[in-house]
Scaffold this motif. Sequence first.
Motif, PDB file in Angstrom:
ATOM      1  N   ARG A 193      37.030  44.360  39.147  1.00  0.00           N
ATOM      2  CA  ARG A 193      38.365  44.648  38.603  1.00  0.00           C
ATOM      3  C   ARG A 193      39.423  44.454  39.688  1.00  0.00           C
ATOM      4  N   THR A 194      39.125  43.532  40.615  1.00  0.00           N
ATOM      5  CA  THR A 194      40.026  43.241  41.730  1.00  0.00           C
ATOM      6  C   THR A 194      40.238  41.737  41.841  1.00  0.00           C
ATOM      7  N   TYR A 195      41.497  41.351  41.972  1.00  0.00           N
ATOM      8  CA  TYR A 195      41.853  39.963  42.275  1.00  0.00           C
ATOM      9  C   TYR A 195      42.530  39.945  43.637  1.00  0.00           C
ATOM     10  N   ILE A 196      42.277  38.877  44.388  1.00  0.00           N
ATOM     11  CA  ILE A 196      42.952  38.661  45.665  1.00  0.00           C
ATOM     12  C   ILE A 196      43.533  37.250  45.656  1.00  0.00           C
ATOM     13  N   ARG A 197      44.787  37.141  46.021  1.00  0.00           N
ATOM     14  CA  ARG A 197      45.462  35.837  46.095  1.00  0.00           C
ATOM     15  C   ARG A 197      45.760  35.542  47.555  1.00  0.00           C
ATOM     16  N   TYR A 198      45.408  34.338  47.991  1.00  0.00           N
ATOM     17  CA  TYR A 198      45.617  33.926  49.372  1.00  0.00           C
ATOM     18  C   TYR A 198      46.678  32.836  49.459  1.00  0.00           C
ATOM     19  N   THR A 199      47.552  32.957  50.472  1.00  0.00           N
ATOM     20  CA  THR A 199      48.587  31.964  50.698  1.00  0.00           C
ATOM     21  C   THR A 199      48.770  31.766  52.197  1.00  0.00           C
ATOM     22  N   ALA A 200      48.820  30.495  52.607  1.00  0.00           N
ATOM     23  CA  ALA A 200      49.204  30.154  53.974  1.00  0.00           C
ATOM     24  C   ALA A 200      50.502  29.367  53.878  1.00  0.00           C
ATOM     25  N   THR A 201      51.479  29.709  54.714  1.00  0.00           N
ATOM     26  CA  THR A 201      52.777  29.050  54.648  1.00  0.00           C
ATOM     27  C   THR A 201      53.295  28.719  56.046  1.00  0.00           C
ATOM     28  N   SER A 202      53.997  27.615  56.154  1.00  0.00           N
ATOM     29  CA  SER A 202      54.610  27.257  57.432  1.00  0.00           C
ATOM     30  C   SER A 202      56.042  27.794  57.534  1.00  0.00           C
ATOM     31  N   ALA A 225      41.984  49.326  38.824  1.00  0.00           N
ATOM     32  CA  ALA A 225      42.065  47.897  39.117  1.00  0.00           C
ATOM     33  C   ALA A 225      42.975  47.689  40.322  1.00  0.00           C
ATOM     34  N   ALA A 226      42.840  46.499  40.927  1.00  0.00           N
ATOM     35  CA  ALA A 226      43.666  46.166  42.097  1.00  0.00           C
ATOM     36  C   ALA A 226      44.034  44.699  42.083  1.00  0.00           C
ATOM     37  N   TYR A 227      45.221  44.419  42.614  1.00  0.00           N
ATOM     38  CA  TYR A 227      45.674  43.052  42.871  1.00  0.00           C
ATOM     39  C   TYR A 227      46.183  43.044  44.302  1.00  0.00           C
ATOM     40  N   VAL A 228      45.627  42.156  45.120  1.00  0.00           N
ATOM     41  CA  VAL A 228      45.965  42.102  46.536  1.00  0.00           C
ATOM     42  C   VAL A 228      46.482  40.701  46.863  1.00  0.00           C
ATOM     43  N   GLU A 229      47.578  40.645  47.612  1.00  0.00           N
ATOM     44  CA  GLU A 229      48.132  39.374  48.076  1.00  0.00           C
ATOM     45  C   GLU A 229      47.994  39.310  49.588  1.00  0.00           C
ATOM     46  N   VAL A 230      47.366  38.242  50.070  1.00  0.00           N
ATOM     47  CA  VAL A 230      47.216  38.030  51.506  1.00  0.00           C
ATOM     48  C   VAL A 230      48.026  36.789  51.865  1.00  0.00           C
ATOM     49  N   ASN A 231      49.003  36.961  52.740  1.00  0.00           N
ATOM     50  CA  ASN A 231      49.863  35.857  53.168  1.00  0.00           C
ATOM     51  C   ASN A 231      49.764  35.721  54.682  1.00  0.00           C
ATOM     52  N   ALA A 284      35.540  42.051  52.796  1.00  0.00           N
ATOM     53  CA  ALA A 284      36.018  43.256  53.477  1.00  0.00           C
ATOM     54  C   ALA A 284      37.032  44.029  52.654  1.00  0.00           C
ATOM     55  N   ILE A 285      37.989  43.328  52.055  1.00  0.00           N
ATOM     56  CA  ILE A 285      39.030  44.002  51.271  1.00  0.00           C
ATOM     57  C   ILE A 285      38.428  44.669  50.044  1.00  0.00           C
ATOM     58  N   MET A 286      37.585  43.944  49.326  1.00  0.00           N
ATOM     59  CA  MET A 286      36.984  44.523  48.122  1.00  0.00           C
ATOM     60  C   MET A 286      36.075  45.703  48.450  1.00  0.00           C
ATOM     61  N   ALA A 287      35.320  45.613  49.545  1.00  0.00           N
ATOM     62  CA  ALA A 287      34.460  46.731  49.946  1.00  0.00           C
ATOM     63  C   ALA A 287      35.296  47.952  50.294  1.00  0.00           C
ATOM     64  N   ILE A 339      48.032  48.414  35.632  1.00  0.00           N
ATOM     65  CA  ILE A 339      47.398  47.108  35.784  1.00  0.00           C
ATOM     66  C   ILE A 339      46.422  46.923  34.629  1.00  0.00           C
ATOM     67  N   TYR A 340      46.710  45.953  33.810  1.00  0.00           N
ATOM     68  CA  TYR A 340      45.810  45.598  32.716  1.00  0.00           C
ATOM     69  C   TYR A 340      44.873  44.506  33.213  1.00  0.00           C
ATOM     70  N   PHE A 341      43.600  44.729  33.077  1.00  0.00           N
ATOM     71  CA  PHE A 341      42.601  43.717  33.429  1.00  0.00           C
ATOM     72  C   PHE A 341      41.718  43.532  32.206  1.00  0.00           C
ATOM     73  N   ALA A 342      41.642  42.312  31.712  1.00  0.00           N
ATOM     74  CA  ALA A 342      40.902  42.010  30.481  1.00  0.00           C
ATOM     75  C   ALA A 342      41.436  42.860  29.324  1.00  0.00           C
ATOM     76  N   GLY A 343      42.753  43.097  29.333  1.00  0.00           N
ATOM     77  CA  GLY A 343      43.395  43.839  28.251  1.00  0.00           C
ATOM     78  C   GLY A 343      43.226  45.340  28.320  1.00  0.00           C
ATOM     79  N   ASP A 344      42.660  45.865  29.413  1.00  0.00           N
ATOM     80  CA  ASP A 344      42.337  47.286  29.515  1.00  0.00           C
ATOM     81  C   ASP A 344      42.997  47.881  30.753  1.00  0.00           C
ATOM     82  N   ASP A 345      43.771  48.951  30.575  1.00  0.00           N
ATOM     83  CA  ASP A 345      44.372  49.626  31.727  1.00  0.00           C
ATOM     84  C   ASP A 345      43.797  51.019  31.947  1.00  0.00           C
ATOM     85  N   THR A 346      42.659  51.327  31.318  1.00  0.00           N
ATOM     86  CA  THR A 346      42.077  52.663  31.439  1.00  0.00           C
ATOM     87  C   THR A 346      41.128  52.795  32.618  1.00  0.00           C
ATOM     88  N   LYS A 347      40.781  51.699  33.285  1.00  0.00           N
ATOM     89  CA  LYS A 347      39.879  51.738  34.438  1.00  0.00           C
ATOM     90  C   LYS A 347      40.649  51.295  35.672  1.00  0.00           C
TER      91      LYS A 347
END
Length: 115
Positions: free
Chosen positions: A97-106, A59-65, A82-85, A49-57
Amino acid sequence: MPVIHTHVSVSTTHEQREALKAAYGAAITAVPGKSEGWLMCPFEDDMPIYFAGDDTKPAAYVEVNVFGRSVPGSAWEHLTEAIMAALQQELGIPQDRTYIRYTATSDWGWNGSNF
């Protein structure tokens, strides 16, 4: 029918995944009508996971659906905290260094049909 899909750049142990799953299960109740009883938690670790061009630290990407049309912003805010903690406590992944994406769908399928 919530799903919290976690992608992290570090290795995880079974115990760490169990701790994250428990934290997510408690946090998902902030979303009206959602509970751990329907929560799915896929985990993918050791991902580049590259974050700001750097993959040496770390990082997380979380998808909540979630199944539904809308979710109050306060519920998403609670989940973010809660998730980041949990990621910081269990895996040492900094919140900045964490992104969370939220989606609600029918549109949601389960058990051979759709809701």
